[in-house]
Scaffold this motif. Structure first.
Motif, short mmCIF file in Angstrom:
data_model
loop_
_atom_site.label_atom_id
_atom_site.label_comp_id
_atom_site.label_asym_id
_atom_site.label_seq_id
_atom_site.Cartn_x
_atom_site.Cartn_y
_atom_site.Cartn_z
N ILE A 16 0.87 -1.17 0.00
CA ILE A 16 0.00 0.00 0.00
C ILE A 16 0.91 1.22 0.00
O ILE A 16 1.80 1.35 0.84
CB ILE A 16 -0.92 -0.01 1.24
N PHE A 17 0.69 2.10 -0.98
CA PHE A 17 1.54 3.28 -1.12
C PHE A 17 0.80 4.30 -1.95
O PHE A 17 0.32 3.99 -3.05
CB PHE A 17 2.85 2.90 -1.80
N GLY A 18 0.67 5.51 -1.46
CA GLY A 18 -0.07 6.55 -2.14
C GLY A 18 0.69 7.26 -3.24
O GLY A 18 0.11 8.02 -4.00
N GLY A 19 1.99 7.01 -3.34
CA GLY A 19 2.79 7.65 -4.38
C GLY A 19 2.70 6.91 -5.70
O GLY A 19 1.89 5.99 -5.87
N THR A 20 3.54 7.30 -6.62
CA THR A 20 3.53 6.72 -7.96
C THR A 20 4.44 5.51 -8.06
O THR A 20 5.31 5.28 -7.19
CB THR A 20 3.99 7.75 -9.00
N LYS A 21 4.27 4.77 -9.15
CA LYS A 21 5.18 3.66 -9.42
C LYS A 21 6.60 4.19 -9.61
O LYS A 21 7.56 3.53 -9.19
CB LYS A 21 4.73 2.89 -10.66
N GLN A 22 6.73 5.36 -10.20
CA GLN A 22 8.06 5.93 -10.40
C GLN A 22 8.72 6.27 -9.07
O GLN A 22 9.93 6.11 -8.90
CB GLN A 22 8.01 7.16 -11.31
N VAL A 64 -4.98 -4.82 -5.00
CA VAL A 64 -4.48 -3.81 -4.07
C VAL A 64 -5.16 -2.48 -4.39
O VAL A 64 -4.97 -1.92 -5.47
CB VAL A 64 -2.94 -3.65 -4.17
N GLN A 65 -5.95 -1.97 -3.46
CA GLN A 65 -6.74 -0.76 -3.70
C GLN A 65 -5.89 0.49 -3.85
O GLN A 65 -6.07 1.27 -4.76
CB GLN A 65 -7.75 -0.56 -2.56
N MET A 66 -4.99 0.75 -2.92
CA MET A 66 -4.17 1.97 -2.93
C MET A 66 -2.70 1.59 -2.94
O MET A 66 -1.95 1.93 -2.04
CB MET A 66 -4.46 2.81 -1.69
N CYS A 96 5.88 2.45 2.58
CA CYS A 96 4.93 1.43 2.15
C CYS A 96 4.44 0.63 3.36
O CYS A 96 5.18 0.43 4.33
CB CYS A 96 5.59 0.46 1.17
N THR A 97 3.20 0.19 3.30
CA THR A 97 2.62 -0.64 4.35
C THR A 97 1.94 -1.84 3.71
O THR A 97 1.82 -1.93 2.48
CB THR A 97 1.60 0.15 5.19
#
Length: 113
Positions: A16-22, A64-66, A96-97
């Motif tokens: 879970i991570f709110g940032g981008t793939k980059q 994975v939602q977020m 990341c979580t």
């Protein structure tokens, strides 16, 4: 100390991570660089293409939602385990979580069995 054989393995880490793939690729690449590991990560879009040697990909995972899925190339031995440790460190440091619907899957090569 762990004992490794020539058996191959690979991992998929759903995070879970709110940032981008980059953002994830940049963090992983920085950790590889800091540790002197000759590997890299990149935003791969969604695909089922096997990774080239020492190339990790970050893809969307519908479960994975977020967050994202970080997929290793085929790994082996201590050098493969070092890559896994470096990626885990980078993911932890960038925030990341995981929850009950995410985690790490390990695939084991079965050649010769």
């Amino acid at each position: 100390m762990a004992v490794f054989t020539d058996r191959t393995f690979g991992v998929e880490m759903e995070v879970i991570f709110g940032g981008t793939k980059q953002d994830l690729a940049d963090a992983i690449n920085a950790e590889f660089y800091d540790q002197g590991i000759g590997a890299s990560a990149y935003d791969a879009g969604y695909n089922h293409v096997d990774n080239a040697d020492n190339i990790w990909k970050i893809v969307r995972d519908a479960s994975v939602q977020m967050g994202w899925e970080v997929v290793s190339p085929i790994l082996h031995g201590e050098s493969g385990f070092e890559q896994v440790r470096a990626v885990c460190k980078a993911l932890n440091e960038i925030g990341c979580t995981v929850n009950r619907s995410t985690g790490m899957h390990v695939h084991h090569g079965m050649d010769g069995l």
